[in-house]
Design a protein around this motif. Structure first.
Motif, short mmCIF file in Angstrom:
data_model
loop_
_atom_site.label_atom_id
_atom_site.label_comp_id
_atom_site.label_asym_id
_atom_site.label_seq_id
_atom_site.Cartn_x
_atom_site.Cartn_y
_atom_site.Cartn_z
N UNK A 1 0.83 -1.20 0.00
CA UNK A 1 0.00 0.00 0.00
C UNK A 1 0.87 1.26 0.00
N UNK A 2 0.43 2.26 -0.75
CA UNK A 2 1.13 3.54 -0.80
C UNK A 2 0.33 4.53 0.04
N UNK A 3 0.82 4.75 1.26
CA UNK A 3 0.13 5.61 2.22
C UNK A 3 1.02 6.79 2.55
N UNK A 4 0.44 8.00 2.49
CA UNK A 4 1.16 9.22 2.84
C UNK A 4 0.44 9.83 4.03
N UNK A 5 1.17 10.05 5.11
CA UNK A 5 0.58 10.67 6.28
C UNK A 5 0.49 12.18 6.03
N UNK A 6 -0.65 12.76 6.37
CA UNK A 6 -0.84 14.21 6.23
C UNK A 6 -1.36 14.68 7.58
N UNK A 7 -0.52 15.41 8.33
CA UNK A 7 -0.93 15.78 9.67
C UNK A 7 -0.26 17.07 10.13
N UNK A 8 -0.94 17.76 11.03
CA UNK A 8 -0.37 18.95 11.64
C UNK A 8 0.65 18.55 12.71
N UNK A 9 0.59 17.29 13.11
CA UNK A 9 1.49 16.85 14.17
C UNK A 9 2.80 16.38 13.57
N UNK A 10 3.74 17.30 13.44
CA UNK A 10 5.00 16.97 12.80
C UNK A 10 6.05 16.51 13.79
N UNK A 11 5.64 15.95 14.92
CA UNK A 11 6.63 15.51 15.90
C UNK A 11 7.48 14.38 15.33
N UNK A 12 8.74 14.45 15.60
CA UNK A 12 9.69 13.49 15.04
C UNK A 12 9.31 12.04 15.35
N UNK A 13 8.86 11.78 16.57
CA UNK A 13 8.53 10.41 16.96
C UNK A 13 7.37 9.87 16.13
N UNK A 14 6.36 10.71 15.87
CA UNK A 14 5.21 10.31 15.06
C UNK A 14 5.65 10.01 13.63
N UNK A 15 6.48 10.90 13.08
CA UNK A 15 6.97 10.72 11.72
C UNK A 15 7.74 9.41 11.63
N UNK A 16 8.64 9.19 12.58
CA UNK A 16 9.46 7.98 12.58
C UNK A 16 8.58 6.73 12.68
N UNK A 17 7.61 6.75 13.59
CA UNK A 17 6.73 5.58 13.75
C UNK A 17 5.92 5.32 12.47
#
Length: 121
Positions: free
Chosen positions: A75-91
């Motif tokens: 699946x090609x999933x792109x996260x789009x969020x206001x929460x740009x915290x590094x831990x969230x991005x990494x997870x």
């Protein structure tokens, strides 16, 4: 034509993303307001690409991402969020997301990112 599932709990954000994608030659085949609906619609619609918010009721975007990756590891999933915290991005990336776009976003950046992902196998 690229078929996209747009997932965000805010109706105005789904509309904004949908308009942007359609104006750039993509087809929005479905919308979901939370992660649980997103997983159901992914299984039903088998879109080419998913834009997925993180903070949503019922099931958040990270849990939805993991469930979608179980259904389809490619699946090609792109996260789009206001929460740009590094831990969230990494997870999100470690869980299978192909990229991460932080709100508010610029249309050219979003389209460049999505087109790059669509070219990957």
């Amino acid at each position: 034509m690229t078929r996209v599932l747009v997932v965000d709990d805010a109706a105005f954000m789904r509309m904004a993303i949908k308009n942007m994608l359609e104006n750039n030659g993509m087809e929005v085949v479905g919308e979901a307001e939370n992660g649980a609906v997103a997983v159901e619609k992914y299984a039903e619609l088998k879109p080419d690409l998913v834009t997925l918010d993180i903070t949503m009721p019922v099931m958040n975007g990270l849990d939805a991402l993991k469930a979608i990756m179980k259904i389809d590891p490619k699946a090609k999933v792109v996260m789009v969020s206001a929460m740009g915290q590094e831990a969230m991005v990494r997870e999100a990336i470690m869980s299978g997301a192909k990229s991460f776009i932080i709100k508010p976003f610029k249309q050219d950046h979003v389209m460049k990112t999505l087109n790059k992902i669509l070219q990957q196998n």
